[in-house]
Design a protein around this motif. Structure first.
Motif, mmCIF file in Angstrom:
data_model
loop_
_atom_site.group_PDB
_atom_site.id
_atom_site.type_symbol
_atom_site.label_atom_id
_atom_site.label_comp_id
_atom_site.label_asym_id
_atom_site.label_seq_id
_atom_site.Cartn_x
_atom_site.Cartn_y
_atom_site.Cartn_z
ATOM 1 N N ASN A 124 -0.116 0.850 -6.265
ATOM 2 C CA ASN A 124 -0.039 2.086 -7.043
ATOM 3 C C ASN A 124 0.847 1.926 -8.273
ATOM 4 O O ASN A 124 0.606 2.560 -9.309
ATOM 5 C CB ASN A 124 0.465 3.235 -6.177
ATOM 6 N N SER A 125 1.873 1.082 -8.160
ATOM 7 C CA SER A 125 2.759 0.843 -9.312
ATOM 8 C C SER A 125 2.000 0.165 -10.449
ATOM 9 O O SER A 125 2.185 0.495 -11.624
ATOM 10 C CB SER A 125 3.947 -0.021 -8.885
ATOM 11 N N TRP A 143 -6.562 6.186 -10.005
ATOM 12 C CA TRP A 143 -6.874 5.142 -9.032
ATOM 13 C C TRP A 143 -5.840 5.076 -7.908
ATOM 14 O O TRP A 143 -6.061 4.397 -6.908
ATOM 15 C CB TRP A 143 -6.972 3.784 -9.732
ATOM 16 N N GLU A 144 -4.703 5.709 -8.114
ATOM 17 C CA GLU A 144 -3.660 5.678 -7.088
ATOM 18 C C GLU A 144 -4.132 6.429 -5.845
ATOM 19 O O GLU A 144 -4.728 7.493 -5.943
ATOM 20 C CB GLU A 144 -2.370 6.299 -7.629
ATOM 21 N N GLN A 145 -3.864 5.820 -4.688
ATOM 22 C CA GLN A 145 -4.391 6.371 -3.435
ATOM 23 C C GLN A 145 -3.339 6.320 -2.326
ATOM 24 O O GLN A 145 -2.348 5.596 -2.414
ATOM 25 C CB GLN A 145 -5.608 5.552 -2.975
ATOM 26 N N PHE A 200 -1.266 0.354 -10.990
ATOM 27 C CA PHE A 200 -2.167 1.353 -11.572
ATOM 28 C C PHE A 200 -1.404 2.315 -12.479
ATOM 29 O O PHE A 200 -1.915 2.752 -13.511
ATOM 30 C CB PHE A 200 -2.890 2.129 -10.471
ATOM 31 N N GLY A 201 -0.163 2.637 -12.082
ATOM 32 C CA GLY A 201 0.650 3.519 -12.904
ATOM 33 C C GLY A 201 1.000 2.887 -14.240
ATOM 34 O O GLY A 201 0.946 3.544 -15.290
ATOM 35 N N TRP A 251 -3.389 4.601 0.493
ATOM 36 C CA TRP A 251 -4.226 3.504 0.971
ATOM 37 C C TRP A 251 -4.316 3.445 2.490
ATOM 38 O O TRP A 251 -5.344 3.042 3.028
ATOM 39 C CB TRP A 251 -3.713 2.181 0.415
ATOM 40 N N ASP A 281 -3.779 6.473 -13.310
ATOM 41 C CA ASP A 281 -3.230 7.332 -12.263
ATOM 42 C C ASP A 281 -4.285 7.818 -11.286
ATOM 43 O O ASP A 281 -4.004 8.048 -10.112
ATOM 44 C CB ASP A 281 -2.539 8.545 -12.909
ATOM 45 N N PRO A 340 2.396 4.545 -0.865
ATOM 46 C CA PRO A 340 1.920 5.444 -1.925
ATOM 47 C C PRO A 340 2.968 5.767 -2.989
ATOM 48 O O PRO A 340 2.618 6.135 -4.118
ATOM 49 C CB PRO A 340 1.510 6.707 -1.160
ATOM 50 N N GLU A 341 4.247 5.631 -2.645
ATOM 51 C CA GLU A 341 5.306 5.979 -3.595
ATOM 52 C C GLU A 341 5.770 4.768 -4.405
ATOM 53 O O GLU A 341 5.747 4.781 -5.633
ATOM 54 C CB GLU A 341 6.498 6.590 -2.838
ATOM 55 N N TYR A 390 0.803 -1.220 0.000
ATOM 56 C CA TYR A 390 0.000 0.000 0.000
ATOM 57 C C TYR A 390 0.843 1.280 0.000
ATOM 58 O O TYR A 390 0.279 2.376 0.018
ATOM 59 C CB TYR A 390 -0.900 0.027 1.239
#
Length: 296
Positions: free
Chosen positions: A136-137, A147-149, A139-140, A151, A145, A130-131, A128
């Motif tokens: 998130n990776s 959808w990135e949260q 989704f990237g 979390w 983008d 964020p970076e 989870y």
């Protein structure tokens, strides 16, 4: 001494250690929790003030407790429904279908259940992130983008992030239980249904599900108990109840009140509510899901 009395004495001697241990470590502490919920006590001082049901009156006006109650109920419902669906789904596939590496999949699914809850918290904290987190990776990479949260930092979704970790941990354990039940269903039932023209979905709903229903009923109680217990451990290791108390659950809030705020009696009142809620909910679900036992 008669043979009947000798047998009864032997049985008593055999089970007495278990009864003693259960009484000392389960019955007595439970009674003590109920007793201490009627006192105002910091936990360390020698003086205790009997306040009757005042702790419970405070409880129902405590917005933080209500928040933890709502979070616990949400987790119980989400984890039970999602875990039940996927555990039964994967159990049916691995039991009924001839899949290459069947045993390997069983092991892979079961591994999360043997991991320490602290390890699971570490894994999902990394997922989870964020970076550089996996979620998130992904989704990237998919150009999603939006959808990135954050979390574990977003008040609106953090409790669902905790639920995801609980589901991941539990699926394999319940899947193995359901597979054991499904494996005992005679293959002739499916053969007869197939000859009658029933497809696999119809066979599952008309044969598999009714015949493993008692097993599912039993595990529903497990879902309630394990979610209440494991959510406390996961929240403590993963979010600490934050952000802003949005992931506080029954036991984490009880722990904070009893051992963090030096309001031990108030914490025990929360413990009584948790005990009563768990027992009643399990009893209600057991009653609602009761069906006639199918024999084969």
């Amino acid at each position: 001494m008669s043979k009947k009395k000798s047998r009864a004495l032997f049985i008593f001697i055999c089970i007495s250690p278990a009864i003693l241990l259960f009484t000392v470590f389960m019955v007595v502490p439970t009674i003590e929790v109920f007793r201490m919920s009627l006192y105002r006590w910091g936990g360390l001082s020698g003086s205790k003030q009997f306040v009757g049901f005042d702790n419970f009156k405070i409880l129902w006006n405590d917005t933080d407790f209500i928040q933890s109650f709502q979070n616990s109920v949400l987790l119980i419902v989400l984890v039970a429904i999602i875990t039940l669906f996927f555990a039964v789904f994967f159990a049916a596939i691995l039991t009924r279908e001839n899949i290459m590496g069947n045993n390997m999949f069983r092991i892979v699914f079961y591994i999360p259940n043997i991991l320490s809850i602290v390890v699971i918290a570490g894994i999902f904290s990394a997922v989870y992130d964020p970076e550089d987190g996996l979620l998130n990776s992904i989704f990237g990479l998919l150009s999603l983008d939006s959808w990135e949260q954050m979390w574990l930092g977003n008040h609106d979704i953090v409790i669902y992030s905790v639920a995801g970790a609980l589901v991941w941990q539990a699926i394999g354990y319940y899947m193995v239980m359901y597979m054991s039940s499904m494996a005992s269903v005679p293959a002739s039932f499916y053969e007869a249904a197939s000859l009658e023209g029933a497809g696999k979905i119809k066979q599952f709903t008309a044969i598999t599900l009714p015949l493993i229903w008692n097993n599912i009923r039993t595990t529903l109680a497990f879902y309630i108990i394990s979610t209440i217990n494991l959510s406390f451990l996961l929240v403590k290791a993963m979010t600490g109840g934050g952000p802003g108390g949005t992931t506080e659950v029954f036991l984490s809030y009880m722990y904070k009140q009893a051992y963090g705020n030096s309001t031990y009696g108030y914490g025990m009142a929360i413990g009584v509510v948790v005990f009563t809620f768990s027992f009643l909910l399990a009893a209600i679900i057991s009653r609602i899901t009761k069906r006639d036992v199918l024999e084969y």
